[in-house]
Write a protein that holds these residues in place. Structure first.
Motif, short mmCIF file in Angstrom:
data_model
loop_
_atom_site.label_atom_id
_atom_site.label_comp_id
_atom_site.label_asym_id
_atom_site.label_seq_id
_atom_site.Cartn_x
_atom_site.Cartn_y
_atom_site.Cartn_z
N ALA A 1 0.84 -1.21 0.00
CA ALA A 1 0.00 0.00 0.00
C ALA A 1 0.87 1.26 0.00
O ALA A 1 0.61 2.21 -0.74
CB ALA A 1 -0.93 -0.02 1.22
N ASN A 2 1.90 1.26 0.85
CA ASN A 2 2.77 2.43 0.95
C ASN A 2 3.58 2.65 -0.32
O ASN A 2 3.80 3.79 -0.73
CB ASN A 2 3.71 2.28 2.15
N VAL A 3 4.02 1.58 -0.94
CA VAL A 3 4.81 1.71 -2.18
C VAL A 3 3.91 2.23 -3.31
O VAL A 3 4.34 3.07 -4.11
CB VAL A 3 5.49 0.37 -2.54
N ILE A 4 2.68 1.76 -3.34
CA ILE A 4 1.75 2.29 -4.35
C ILE A 4 1.56 3.80 -4.16
O ILE A 4 1.55 4.58 -5.11
CB ILE A 4 0.38 1.56 -4.29
N ALA A 5 1.47 4.20 -2.87
CA ALA A 5 1.26 5.63 -2.58
C ALA A 5 2.54 6.44 -2.75
O ALA A 5 2.50 7.67 -2.74
CB ALA A 5 0.71 5.80 -1.17
N GLY A 6 3.69 5.77 -2.85
CA GLY A 6 4.95 6.50 -3.09
C GLY A 6 5.72 6.85 -1.84
O GLY A 6 6.59 7.72 -1.89
N ASN A 7 5.42 6.20 -0.71
CA ASN A 7 6.14 6.50 0.53
C ASN A 7 7.65 6.36 0.31
O ASN A 7 8.15 5.28 -0.02
CB ASN A 7 5.67 5.56 1.64
N GLU A 8 8.36 7.49 0.52
CA GLU A 8 9.79 7.51 0.20
C GLU A 8 10.65 6.77 1.23
O GLU A 8 11.87 6.65 1.05
CB GLU A 8 10.24 8.97 0.07
N ALA A 9 10.02 6.28 2.29
CA ALA A 9 10.77 5.45 3.24
C ALA A 9 11.12 4.10 2.62
O ALA A 9 12.03 3.40 3.08
CB ALA A 9 9.96 5.25 4.51
#
Lengths: 246, 393
Positions: free
Chosen positions: A44-52
């Protein structure tokens, strides 16, 4: 709508996603289930682009546009909306100001005029009413002092206000009582139509009693290992995940 | 009398010299730039300032009596020259101020200080503007001033102090004393929205009697050097002192708050809330101390300092202290220093708000929490406009 090919991602040099393939078409509701630590929230975070997170391989395309390297805000403007599992509290930033800023950023991106304050308020109040929230909700700071249920309703309020193309619900059902769960599900059902898509990440069947998925995926150790219909959810509820391990 | 006070003050300064970093309140503050300024001379010509009916004007630290002719509430005040006061009336203040060499320098140099007394039962709803105009009279001048404001019993007075000057270098050494008599309400707002060449060092002493409500609200933006001493003596029962300060620092600016609250009587409350937003190479110092005297039971005191660092080169030094000599009190203090929260930035960006706007929203939210606590809505408005331009600048 969204096409993910052989996606690999890591955080702090630890590989979490090990080759995800997923395609969701307009009008579809997909569900991803899996054990804790299987990589669902990372996806989910990678889809949203979370730079962490570091994308180590593969690609994500949204409506045939490669967004793998796109900034967080541009992905949002392209139509991706992440319902956070743990929405952050931001004291001092009012919900109304935040919602209107977000909405107008999208409208500007779409070449539309900014929505004036009165129209915005009328729209927001109508959504609040459907979510069983008081108008005073708009005067509060973002998620500051909100109960668990209010935080999730706040996410749904944002979803319905922004009206994106793809909603990614990261364990939105966690920590909700039955009434709040029904309200959240009602909001998601109101959102979904033939032109948008929903990706639900969850551990439990209970949200799926209210939102009927078209496709169910099971995830183990950073990979989607099984896809099918609602019967997969019932099997997981009954047998857990161990049958998937070879 | 005043000549002998000035003489002993300059002797004190000459003996002790400029404050060194060995002193606790100067540990993180350099006074080396003070050497670049010389005592100001009297203005060559009397400046004429047009003032409105709610303003009291000071020119280079000296009361402009012409402004009182237009002042709407002139009949509620009594004005004297500080020369007319006794030594005790003049210098009854903090022991720590009297031991500060720069305070003594200010005492030795001020000219024509004023004592402005608001009569008993003077309830003024409008905010009085204290406009401090500064005019250049020579290069790198040190302007020392000393003024006393007396809020008599059952009076309710609100003032906003504002420094107004053109773009020139000055060292503003300001001594103020505020006496709040029984059952008075005093709201003291300060907006220092200055250019970057000002050095400002101020000593503010508040003598608080019984059942007084005091608010000190301050917003400082852009001064090159701004060090402020605030000392509040809560002398009698039932008083409340609230101090809310916002400092905005950029480039190599230095902002510095030294607050001492003396709880000397029972049933008093005090609240300190100082926030610094620091960019570039700016620095901030917070020395906050609450002393609860033996017998000052039922004291309720809280002290908070929060620093937001926007660059790797900005620095905040925070030193909150409590000294408690009573056993039935509630006292708390806390300090935080950190950068903008990356999770919050991610959250805002995930809603389509760009990185720069997300940063600005969070900076404003941090600063606005202090502004929202200001007791004067007009100071809130002034501060919010100044904050917006600082963030965009």
């Amino acid at each position: 709508m969204i096409k993910i090919k052989n996606l690999e991602a890591s955080i702090d040099d630890k590989t979490i996603l090990k080759g995800i393939d997923l395609e969701i078409s307009a009008g579809e509701v997909h569900v991803i289930m899996g054990r804790n630590g299987s990589g669902k929230s990372t996806l989910a975070n990678v889809i949203a682009g979370n730079e962490a997170y570091e994308v180590d391989g593969g690609s994500i395309a949204m409506n045939n546009t490669d967004i793998t390297e796109m900034s967080i805000e541009n992905r949002a403007l392209e139509g991706i909306f992440l319902c956070f599992q743990y929405p952050v509290a931001i004291p001092g930033v009012g919900m109304a100001y935040f919602l209107r800023s977000a909405l107008n950023a999208h409208r500007k991106h779409q070449g539309k005029d900014e929505m004036d304050a009165l129209e915005f308020l009328n729209n927001a109040k109508a959504i609040l009413s459907e979510l069983g929230l008081d108008d005073s909700f708009l005067k509060r700071s973002i998620n500051d002092g909100f109960s668990g249920g209010e935080k999730k309703k706040s996410e749904i309020l944002q979803l319905l206000t922004i009206n994106p193309k793809l909603a990614v619900l990261d364990e939105t059902d966690s920590g909700l009582d039955v009434d709040a769960l029904r309200t959240v599900a009602k909001g998601v059902n109101k959102f979904k139509n033939e032109n948008n898509s929903v990706l639900i990440i969850t551990h439990y069947q209970r949200l799926l009693n209210y939102i009927k998925p078209d496709v169910v995926h099971l995830m183990i150790d950073g990979k989607i290992v099984e896809s099918g219909d609602m019967s997969l959810v019932e099997k997981v509820e009954k047998d857990g995940y161990s049958w998937l391990e070879k | 009398m005043i000549d002998s006070i000035k003489k002993s003050s300059i002797e004190f300064f000459n003996t002790n010299g400029l404050p060194s970093k060995k002193l606790e309140n100067w540990k993180f503050t350099s006074s080396k730039n003070f050497k670049n300024f010389n005592k100001s001379s009297s203005l060559d010509e009397i400046k004429k300032i047009e003032s409105d009916e709610l303003s009291i004007v000071f020119i280079n630290g000296v009361l402009d009596k012409h402004s009182l002719e237009n002042f709407k509430f002139a009949d509620l005040i009594e004005v004297k020259n500080l020369n007319e006061l006794t030594k005790k009336e003049l210098l009854y203040c903090s022991e720590s101020f009297l031991n500060e060499s720069m305070f003594n320098l200010g005492v030795s140099e001020f000219e024509n200080g004023s004592y402005i007394s608001f009569k008993e039962n003077s309830v003024i709803e409008e905010v009085i503007n204290i406009k401090n105009y500064f005019f250049e009279n020579g290069q790198n001048e040190r302007v020392s001033s000393f003024n006393i404001f007396h809020i008599n019993e059952r009076s309710e007075i609100s003032i906003i102090e504002e420094d107004i000057k053109e773009n020139f270098s000055i060292f503003n050494l300001k001594l103020n004393k505020f006496i709040c008599e029984n059952s008075s309400i005093f709201k003291h707002g300060k907006a220092y929205n200055d250019d970057s060449q000002t050095h400002s060092l101020s000593y503010n002493y508040y003598q608080i009697e019984q059942d007084v409500a005091l608010n000190v609200d301050s917003m400082v933006k852009s001064s090159f050097f701004n060090k402020e001493f605030i000392e509040v003596d809560l002398n009698k029962v039932g008083s409340d002192a609230k101090i809310n300060i916002l400092n905005l620092g950029k480039e190599e600016q230095h902002v510095d708050n030294n607050i001492l609250i003396n709880h000397k009587a029972e049933h008093c409350t005090s609240f300190q809330h100082v926030r610094n937003v620091l960019d570039n190479k700016s620095t901030a110092v917070f020395n906050g101390k609450v002393i609860v005297a033996e017998g000052a039971q039922q004291t309720d005191s809280n002290q908070s300092n929060k620093n937001l660092l926007l660059s790797l080169e900005s620095n905040a030094f925070s030193n909150p202290q409590l000294e408690i000599y009573a056993d039935d009190v509630s006292c708390g203090h806390g300090s935080t220093t950190g950068a903008l929260d990356e999770n919050s930035i991610f959250y805002l960006r995930a809603r389509g708000i760009d990185y720069s706007s997300a940063q600005k929203i969070l900076i404003k939210a941090f600063a606005k929490e202090v502004i929202d606590d200001f007791s004067l809505s007009s100071l809130q408005d002034i501060s919010e406009i100044a904050l917006d331009s600082w963030i965009d600048g």
